[in-house]
Each structure stands twice: as structure tokens, then as C-alpha cells.
Enzyme design. Structure first.
Site, PDB file in Angstrom:
ATOM      1  N   GLU A 101       1.626 -16.999  -7.876  1.00  0.00           N
ATOM      2  CA  GLU A 101       2.159 -16.608  -6.266  1.00  0.00           C
ATOM      3  C   GLU A 101       0.941 -16.798  -5.613  1.00  0.00           C
ATOM      4  OE1 GLU A 101       2.838 -12.365  -5.973  1.00  0.00           O
ATOM      5  OE2 GLU A 101       0.954 -11.844  -6.882  1.00  0.00           O
ATOM      6  N   LYS A 136       3.944 -12.009   3.593  1.00  0.00           N
ATOM      7  CA  LYS A 136       4.509 -12.306   2.383  1.00  0.00           C
ATOM      8  C   LYS A 136       5.932 -12.569   2.433  1.00  0.00           C
ATOM      9  CE  LYS A 136       3.892  -8.340   0.695  1.00  0.00           C
ATOM     10  NZ  LYS A 136       3.801  -7.192  -0.579  1.00  0.00           N
ATOM     11  N   LYS A 172       3.824  -2.758 -11.526  1.00  0.00           N
ATOM     12  CA  LYS A 172       2.900  -1.800 -10.737  1.00  0.00           C
ATOM     13  C   LYS A 172       2.847  -0.357 -10.940  1.00  0.00           C
ATOM     14  CE  LYS A 172       2.124  -5.481  -7.317  1.00  0.00           C
ATOM     15  NZ  LYS A 172       3.290  -6.520  -7.509  1.00  0.00           N
TER      16      LYS A 172
END
Length: 326
Positions: free
Chosen positions: A39, A100, A173
């Protein structure tokens, strides 16, 4: 094939330049050599320059040292870039205004001709289009702990149902609910395999305390599972999990304490939606006196190394199966 993927395939047929492969990546894919997709959102949104550029270059170097070619994905000028040279990386590293972009923003960004750092979901979309079967990321998105009230579930999980890509990660996460995330993945038919680990990793910590559904200690065996998963008609991703090292990780208790305080602050400040993850990560970093930055760097590099090793085995497995079919 999903409607989103079908639509983009049509766009690519109309404009083959929409998907721009770096020369090295294109040659590797043409020759059947291992490639690892990465990414780009963490470059403009991560550490300040030049630390963000140095980290991106070190991740690329880790992939190369494992025998694979790095293919970092980004959006720029109405194109999907697959593979970024140092000049492109520096462009993204020095421009913190680059947003993003997840899957829902890909069309908007491409049509508008702007730049975008791809998240896990949008990177997987592009990797699938380019034919790259392995993707590396430190921590995936998942089901948030307040999901029963907020319905906050990461677009990463939905994209896993659409992309034939093996995702190498160190779990979800830290602010997410690991058991609910695994339950969601089970419902979606997405295999989760622990590589040499019994527990589902906790990104910056070694373990969530929740078991991985499966454990396999040989990367070639995992490659065979992935190839067979797709061979029988499944269109979903496969997760390969492996934790941060004990020496580099942060104790789970420390993360949980920092997260509890950060969550309370977020609620008081009215932070929600896409803003909540970066807010909590920043708050946890401050509460742990920067230890998360070092841990994040360590797990990014270890995951990139493992993904490079796995991509080598994946390419061997696919080449063997292609030879058998001839």
C-alpha cells in the site's frame, strides 16, 4: 467477479493505460517471478519526511532481500500505479496533502485526476487487476469494538471477499475487536492461517489471546492451500498471519490501557468514522512514549520480509501447477 471489479475491467479494456505497471514489475509478472504488492497511504500520512521515505525504501529492500519484487500501489494523474520508483516515493513522502483512498474513492480519484495513497482495500483491488497474488501489510482493518452501535467495519474485510490475493499480515490493528474480526472473516469464507503461530497476532503485540483458525509451519504448504482455494472457484482472499517478534512488540496490557484512555478522549471529542483509526493510533503512540513507532517499523519490515519469502513459494507453486496442466 464483483460488479466493481467488472466495471474496472471494462475501463481497462477501454483505456489500457489506466493501469500503469512499473517496468520491473511488468517484467517480473510476465516471467512468473515473485512480486509483493504494497500500500502507499502510510507514506504521506505516516512519519514526517524523510523518515517516511526511508521506511518505504527499507520495506522495498526487505521484499527484495527475500527474493521478490516490490510493487507499491498508488493513484496519480488518473492512473493506477503498480510499482513506484524512488522519485515517485519521494513525491508522495513530501506531500502530506495526498489523501488516503479506499475502494469507494478509487473512481472519484481517478476520474478527477488527483493523487491518492492506497489503503489495504484499494491496494488489493489494484493487485488483483494486475495479477499479483501476494500483498503485505502490518495490520489489517477489521470490526471495531463499538461496532454494535456504530456499525464500523473496515472496507478491508469487504475487499477480502472480492480479491484473489494472499494477504500477509501481523493481525488486525490494535483498536479492533479480534474475535469479532475473525468471526466476520469466517462468515465471509476467508481462510485465516497462522504461520508458525497458534494465536491471532495483535499487530504491535504478539498475541490477541484468540486462536488462529489454522496453523501451518511451512510456507509452501500455505501456498498450496491458497492455490487450491482459488482453483476450486473461491474468489476471496486468504490471510497469512505472523506476529511481531517478542523483542520488538509492546505488551498487550500497555496497549489496552492506552487504548482505553484514547477511546474515552475520542468519544469526548466526537471523533468517529474514518478519522477514528488514525486518532487512536496517534493517542496510543503518545501514551506509550513513542514505543509504537519503533514497533510499527519493526512489524512492517518483518511482514514485508515474510511476504517476500511467501511470494517466492507462491510463484513456485503456481508454476508447478501450470506445468502439470500443459
Amino acid at each position: 467477479m464483483t460488479a466493481v471489479t467488472t466495471a474496472l475491467h471494462r475501463a481497462l479494456a477501454a483505456d489500457p493505460d489506466l493501469l500503469v505497471l512499473d517496468e520491473e514489475v511488468a517484467e517480473a509478472l510476465h516471467e512468473g517471478r515473485p512480486v509483493v504488492a504494497l500500500e502507499s497511504s502510510a507514506i504521506p500520512q505516516g512519519p514526517a519526511f524523510p523518515a517516511n521515505l526511508d521506511l518505504a525504501l527499507d520495506i522495498d529492500a526487505a521484499v527484495r532481500a527475500s527474493g521478490s519484487v516490490p510493487a507499491r500501489i498508488a493513484l496519480l494523474g488518473g492512473k493506477i500505479l503498480v510499482g513506484m520508483d524512488k522519485d515517485r516515493l519521494e513525491q508522495f513522502a513530501t506531500d502530506t496533502s495526498i489523501p488516503k483512498v479506499s475502494t469507494r474513492g478509487v473512481g472519484l480519484t481517478l476520474a478527477g485526476g488527483g493523487a491518492g495513497g492506497t489503503t489495504v482495500s484499494s491496494s488489493l483491488l489494484a493487485a488483483d487487476l494486475a495479477g499479483i497474488p501476494v500483498f503485505a501489510v502490518a495490520g489489517i482493518g477489521g470490526v471495531h469494538r463499538d461496532a454494535p452501535q456504530s456499525f464500523d467495519i473496515s472496507a478491508d474485510l469487504v475487499q477480502f471477499t472480492r480479491s484473489r490475493t494472499a494477504v500477509v499480515c501481523a493481525g488486525a490493528k490494535s483498536m479492533l475487536h479480534p474475535a469479532w474480526t475473525l468471526e466476520w472473516l469466517e462468515t465471509a469464507g476467508i481462510p485465516v492461517i497462522g504461520y508458525r503461530c497458534d494465536d491471532f497476532p495483535a499487530y504491535l503485540s504478539v498475541s490477541t489471546g484468540v486462536r488462529n483458525p489454522h496453523r501451518i509451519d511451512d510456507l509452501r504448504e500455505i501456498a498450496a492451500v491458497a492455490a487450491t482455494h482459488w482453483q476450486v472457484g473461491n474468489e476471496t482472499s486468504l490471510l497469512v498471519t505472523h506476529p511481531i517478534s517478542e523483542a520488538d512488540g509492546i505488551p498487550t496490557a500497555d496497549i489496552e490501557a492506552a487504548l482505553a484512555d484514547a477511546t474515552a478522549l475520542a468519544e469526548a471529542a466526537g471523533v468517529s468514522g474514518p478519522a477514528i483509526t488514525p486518532y487512536l493510533l496517534k493517542a496510543i503512540a503518545e501514551a506509550t512514549e513513542g514505543r509504537t513507532s519503533a514497533a510499527n517499523r519493526a512489524v512492517l519490515l518483518s511482514t514485508a520480509t515474510l511476504a517476500g519469502e511467501f511470494a517466492v513459494q507462491m510463484s513456485l507453486e503456481l508454476a508447478e501447477r501450470a506445468g502439470e496442466s500443459q
